[in-house]
Design a protein around this motif. Structure first.
Motif, PDB file in Angstrom:
ATOM      1  N   ALA A   1       0.830  -1.208   0.000  1.00  0.00           N
ATOM      2  CA  ALA A   1       0.000   0.000   0.000  1.00  0.00           C
ATOM      3  C   ALA A   1       0.862   1.253   0.000  1.00  0.00           C
ATOM      4  CB  ALA A   1      -0.934  -0.002   1.204  1.00  0.00           C
ATOM      5  N   LEU A   2       1.931   1.237   0.788  1.00  0.00           N
ATOM      6  CA  LEU A   2       2.837   2.386   0.828  1.00  0.00           C
ATOM      7  C   LEU A   2       3.518   2.603  -0.515  1.00  0.00           C
ATOM      8  CD1 LEU A   2       4.495   1.967   4.353  1.00  0.00           C
ATOM      9  CD2 LEU A   2       2.913   3.770   3.632  1.00  0.00           C
TER      10      LEU A   2
ATOM     11  N   PHE B   1      -0.795  -6.728  -8.960  1.00  0.00           N
ATOM     12  CA  PHE B   1      -0.226  -5.465  -8.479  1.00  0.00           C
ATOM     13  C   PHE B   1       0.026  -4.513  -9.637  1.00  0.00           C
ATOM     14  CE2 PHE B   1       3.328  -2.675  -7.488  1.00  0.00           C
ATOM     15  CZ  PHE B   1       2.953  -2.158  -6.260  1.00  0.00           C
ATOM     16  N   VAL B   2       0.655  -5.003 -10.694  1.00  0.00           N
ATOM     17  CA  VAL B   2       0.965  -4.141 -11.845  1.00  0.00           C
ATOM     18  C   VAL B   2      -0.305  -3.596 -12.483  1.00  0.00           C
ATOM     19  CG1 VAL B   2       1.957  -4.085 -14.176  1.00  0.00           C
ATOM     20  CG2 VAL B   2       3.173  -5.256 -12.337  1.00  0.00           C
ATOM     21  N   LEU B   3      -1.280  -4.449 -12.695  1.00  0.00           N
ATOM     22  CA  LEU B   3      -2.520  -4.008 -13.343  1.00  0.00           C
ATOM     23  C   LEU B   3      -3.246  -2.979 -12.486  1.00  0.00           C
ATOM     24  CD1 LEU B   3      -3.875  -7.431 -14.700  1.00  0.00           C
ATOM     25  CD2 LEU B   3      -2.560  -5.687 -15.919  1.00  0.00           C
ATOM     26  N   GLY B   4      -3.332  -3.213 -11.178  1.00  0.00           N
ATOM     27  CA  GLY B   4      -4.040  -2.281 -10.303  1.00  0.00           C
ATOM     28  C   GLY B   4      -3.293  -0.985 -10.076  1.00  0.00           C
ATOM     29  N   ALA B   5      -1.958  -1.043 -10.127  1.00  0.00           N
ATOM     30  CA  ALA B   5      -1.151   0.149  -9.848  1.00  0.00           C
ATOM     31  C   ALA B   5      -0.921   1.021 -11.071  1.00  0.00           C
ATOM     32  CB  ALA B   5       0.205  -0.267  -9.269  1.00  0.00           C
ATOM     33  N   SER B   6      -1.233   0.511 -12.277  1.00  0.00           N
ATOM     34  CA  SER B   6      -0.849   1.261 -13.476  1.00  0.00           C
ATOM     35  C   SER B   6      -2.008   1.623 -14.410  1.00  0.00           C
ATOM     36  CB  SER B   6       0.197   0.467 -14.269  1.00  0.00           C
ATOM     37  OG  SER B   6      -0.303  -0.806 -14.638  1.00  0.00           O
ATOM     38  N   ILE B   7      -3.095   0.859 -14.404  1.00  0.00           N
ATOM     39  CA  ILE B   7      -4.231   1.189 -15.275  1.00  0.00           C
ATOM     40  C   ILE B   7      -5.066   2.275 -14.602  1.00  0.00           C
ATOM     41  CG2 ILE B   7      -6.320   0.291 -16.382  1.00  0.00           C
ATOM     42  CD1 ILE B   7      -4.955  -2.397 -16.620  1.00  0.00           C
ATOM     43  N   HIS B   8      -5.562   3.215 -15.390  1.00  0.00           N
ATOM     44  CA  HIS B   8      -6.184   4.411 -14.832  1.00  0.00           C
ATOM     45  C   HIS B   8      -7.592   4.184 -14.279  1.00  0.00           C
ATOM     46  CE1 HIS B   8      -2.723   5.822 -16.778  1.00  0.00           C
ATOM     47  NE2 HIS B   8      -3.244   6.159 -17.942  1.00  0.00           N
TER      48      HIS B   8
ATOM     49  N   VAL C   1     -11.099   2.305 -13.020  1.00  0.00           N
ATOM     50  CA  VAL C   1     -11.442   1.113 -12.250  1.00  0.00           C
ATOM     51  C   VAL C   1     -12.024   0.022 -13.150  1.00  0.00           C
ATOM     52  CG1 VAL C   1     -12.897   0.201 -10.404  1.00  0.00           C
ATOM     53  CG2 VAL C   1     -11.819   2.437 -10.136  1.00  0.00           C
ATOM     54  N   ALA C   2     -12.927   0.406 -14.052  1.00  0.00           N
ATOM     55  CA  ALA C   2     -13.579  -0.590 -14.905  1.00  0.00           C
ATOM     56  C   ALA C   2     -12.560  -1.361 -15.743  1.00  0.00           C
ATOM     57  CB  ALA C   2     -14.598   0.094 -15.819  1.00  0.00           C
ATOM     58  N   GLN C   3     -11.557  -0.662 -16.252  1.00  0.00           N
ATOM     59  CA  GLN C   3     -10.548  -1.326 -17.066  1.00  0.00           C
ATOM     60  C   GLN C   3      -9.615  -2.194 -16.224  1.00  0.00           C
ATOM     61  OE1 GLN C   3     -11.900   1.429 -17.813  1.00  0.00           O
ATOM     62  NE2 GLN C   3     -11.821   1.928 -19.974  1.00  0.00           N
ATOM     63  N   VAL C   4      -9.407  -1.806 -14.963  1.00  0.00           N
ATOM     64  CA  VAL C   4      -8.638  -2.656 -14.051  1.00  0.00           C
ATOM     65  C   VAL C   4      -9.375  -3.978 -13.833  1.00  0.00           C
ATOM     66  CG1 VAL C   4      -7.830  -2.920 -11.674  1.00  0.00           C
ATOM     67  CG2 VAL C   4      -7.465  -0.758 -12.872  1.00  0.00           C
ATOM     68  N   VAL C   5     -10.661  -3.882 -13.598  1.00  0.00           N
ATOM     69  CA  VAL C   5     -11.480  -5.090 -13.417  1.00  0.00           C
ATOM     70  C   VAL C   5     -11.417  -5.964 -14.671  1.00  0.00           C
ATOM     71  CG1 VAL C   5     -13.832  -5.964 -13.084  1.00  0.00           C
ATOM     72  CG2 VAL C   5     -13.025  -3.995 -11.756  1.00  0.00           C
ATOM     73  N   GLY C   6     -11.585  -5.327 -15.826  1.00  0.00           N
ATOM     74  CA  GLY C   6     -11.560  -6.073 -17.083  1.00  0.00           C
ATOM     75  C   GLY C   6     -10.232  -6.757 -17.320  1.00  0.00           C
ATOM     76  N   ALA C   7      -9.132  -6.045 -17.050  1.00  0.00           N
ATOM     77  CA  ALA C   7      -7.798  -6.612 -17.272  1.00  0.00           C
ATOM     78  C   ALA C   7      -7.502  -7.733 -16.296  1.00  0.00           C
ATOM     79  CB  ALA C   7      -6.744  -5.513 -17.149  1.00  0.00           C
TER      80      ALA C   7
ATOM     81  N   VAL D   1      -7.877  -5.311  -8.203  1.00  0.00           N
ATOM     82  CA  VAL D   1      -8.898  -4.410  -7.655  1.00  0.00           C
ATOM     83  C   VAL D   1      -8.457  -3.878  -6.296  1.00  0.00           C
ATOM     84  CG1 VAL D   1     -11.254  -4.280  -6.783  1.00  0.00           C
ATOM     85  CG2 VAL D   1     -10.792  -5.437  -8.940  1.00  0.00           C
ATOM     86  N   LEU D   2      -7.896  -4.738  -5.440  1.00  0.00           N
ATOM     87  CA  LEU D   2      -7.412  -4.280  -4.136  1.00  0.00           C
ATOM     88  C   LEU D   2      -6.351  -3.194  -4.300  1.00  0.00           C
ATOM     89  CD1 LEU D   2      -7.067  -7.652  -2.158  1.00  0.00           C
ATOM     90  CD2 LEU D   2      -8.708  -5.819  -1.735  1.00  0.00           C
ATOM     91  N   THR D   3      -5.418  -3.423  -5.219  1.00  0.00           N
ATOM     92  CA  THR D   3      -4.360  -2.435  -5.463  1.00  0.00           C
ATOM     93  C   THR D   3      -4.946  -1.133  -5.982  1.00  0.00           C
ATOM     94  OG1 THR D   3      -2.852  -4.247  -6.018  1.00  0.00           O
ATOM     95  CG2 THR D   3      -2.168  -2.026  -6.639  1.00  0.00           C
ATOM     96  N   LYS D   4      -5.890  -1.238  -6.897  1.00  0.00           N
ATOM     97  CA  LYS D   4      -6.514  -0.050  -7.471  1.00  0.00           C
ATOM     98  C   LYS D   4      -7.248   0.754  -6.411  1.00  0.00           C
ATOM     99  CE  LYS D   4      -7.906   2.818 -10.580  1.00  0.00           C
ATOM    100  NZ  LYS D   4      -6.934   3.748 -11.180  1.00  0.00           N
ATOM    101  N   MET D   5      -7.900   0.070  -5.463  1.00  0.00           N
ATOM    102  CA  MET D   5      -8.670   0.768  -4.435  1.00  0.00           C
ATOM    103  C   MET D   5      -7.789   1.622  -3.527  1.00  0.00           C
ATOM    104  SD  MET D   5     -11.902   0.503  -4.806  1.00  0.00           S
ATOM    105  CE  MET D   5     -11.563   0.672  -6.553  1.00  0.00           C
ATOM    106  N   ILE D   6      -6.512   1.251  -3.390  1.00  0.00           N
ATOM    107  CA  ILE D   6      -5.590   2.101  -2.637  1.00  0.00           C
ATOM    108  C   ILE D   6      -5.438   3.442  -3.338  1.00  0.00           C
ATOM    109  CG2 ILE D   6      -3.225   2.348  -1.799  1.00  0.00           C
ATOM    110  CD1 ILE D   6      -4.814   0.275  -0.298  1.00  0.00           C
TER     111      ILE D   6
END
Length: 328
Positions: free
Chosen positions: A92-93, A186-193, A195-201, A214-219
């Motif tokens: 998260a940090l 981690f990479v997908l959630g930390a780099s895709i802009h 939320v919907a596309q993070v879920v899709g990827a 999704v967890l990474t994106k929510m941070i």
């Protein structure tokens, strides 16, 4: 009561037009399996000549401003502290650190590209936090952005396009690197802009990767109220307001809902419904902003948006890959 009725009548034509464009965008999105927001934006831009009608403009202004802020406020229910615990505090940090670095890099590149600071900040937020939603939230908070609506639209369109490309290409990249599901998510959630596309990827690879993404994106999404709070204080101070800082109402509601979602286990049907309402509000607002946009200015700023958002997107992707390899 009479005043309310008169106000509603004054807003109805513009709001009605925005809703009609939103419904058309939803139909196109379902028909082609594509994100709805670009359709709403492009349809609004195509019909921008209608904004010259004085009967329509008040409703468009309301949808592009006040209604948009309601949608931003409702995003608060998506934020919970459980996300940090599930992902791990170290990861998260790292995500927060990447976000901060991307914001400053986006600001620097945006200013070098000739954008005013508010526009550069909106672009940087779109890449670093949560795409179009962050761009609209930041734009609604910055008073100066009222005169840069065309640039906002270009940023939203570019961010959505880059997210869509990422949804397709990033899973292939992380798979080619031989990453495990922790690293891929981690990479997908930390780099895709968006939320919907993070879920899709993520879920296109596997359920485990999807959950991690999704967890990474929510941070990143959880940092939105923090940045809005800091920016609210900065805006108040820059305007020379003395005494206690008064936060914009939608920022207060956003933070209150985030606290509520973290403190109380809310029914899934409630959070999902509010999420759908918030998303629908964004579609209506983006249609209104498209109607209010200047087409010539959009074309003029297109290359800058691609340069700024493209550069920061590449930085975020490479940094995410590096830290995924270190962390896991």
């Amino acid at each position: 009561m009479q005043k309310l009725i008169e106000t509603t009548k004054g807003l109805a034509p513009g709001m009605g037009l925005s809703v009609v464009i939103c419904l058309a965008a939803l139909a196109l999105g379902q028909r082609y399996g594509a994100p709805v927001m670009p359709f709403a934006l492009l349809l609004g831009i195509a019909m921008s000549f209608l904004a010259e009608d004085p009967k329509i403009r008040p409703g468009l202004e309301f949808a592009a401003s006040s209604l948009l802020k309601i949608g931003v406020a409702l995003l608060g229910l998506r934020i919970t502290t459980d996300t940090i615990a599930k992902l791990g505090y170290e990861a998260a940090l790292v995500v927060v650190g990447l976000l901060v670095c991307t914001v400053f890099l986006g600001l620097w590149i945006g200013r070098r590209a000739g954008w005013p600071a508010p526009v550069a900040l909106v672009a940087a937020s779109a890449v670093s936090i949560c795409g179009a939603s962050a761009a609209l939230a930041m734009s609604s908070l910055l008073p100066a952005m009222k005169q840069y609506r065309s640039q906002t639209m270009t940023i939203v369109l570019t961010a959505t396009a880059l997210s869509t490309v990422g949804m397709v290409a990033y899973p292939l990249i992380v798979d080619a690197l031989g990453f495990d599901f922790h690293q891929q998510g981690f990479v997908l959630g930390a780099s895709i802009h968006d939320v919907a596309q993070v879920v899709g990827a993520g879920y296109s690879v596997s359920d485990d990767v999807g959950e991690m993404a999704v967890l990474t994106k929510m941070i990143r999404v959880a940092m939105l109220p923090v940045i809005l709070l800091i920016l609210s204080i900065h805006v108040a101070r820059s305007e020379g307001k003395a005494g206690p800082i008064t936060l914009p109402w939608f920022v207060v509601v956003f933070i209150a809902l985030a606290i509520l979602a973290s403190a109380v286990s809310l029914p899934a049907v409630l959070t999902e419904t509010v999420s759908h309402v918030s998303r629908s509000i964004f579609y209506v607002s983006i249609a209104a902003i498209g109607l209010l946009s200047n087409v010539q200015e959009i074309f003029q700023s297109g290359h800058r948006a691609l340069t700024v958002l493209g550069s920061t997107t590449v930085f975020l992707l490479l940094s995410s890959i590096l830290f995924a390899a270190i962390l896991y």
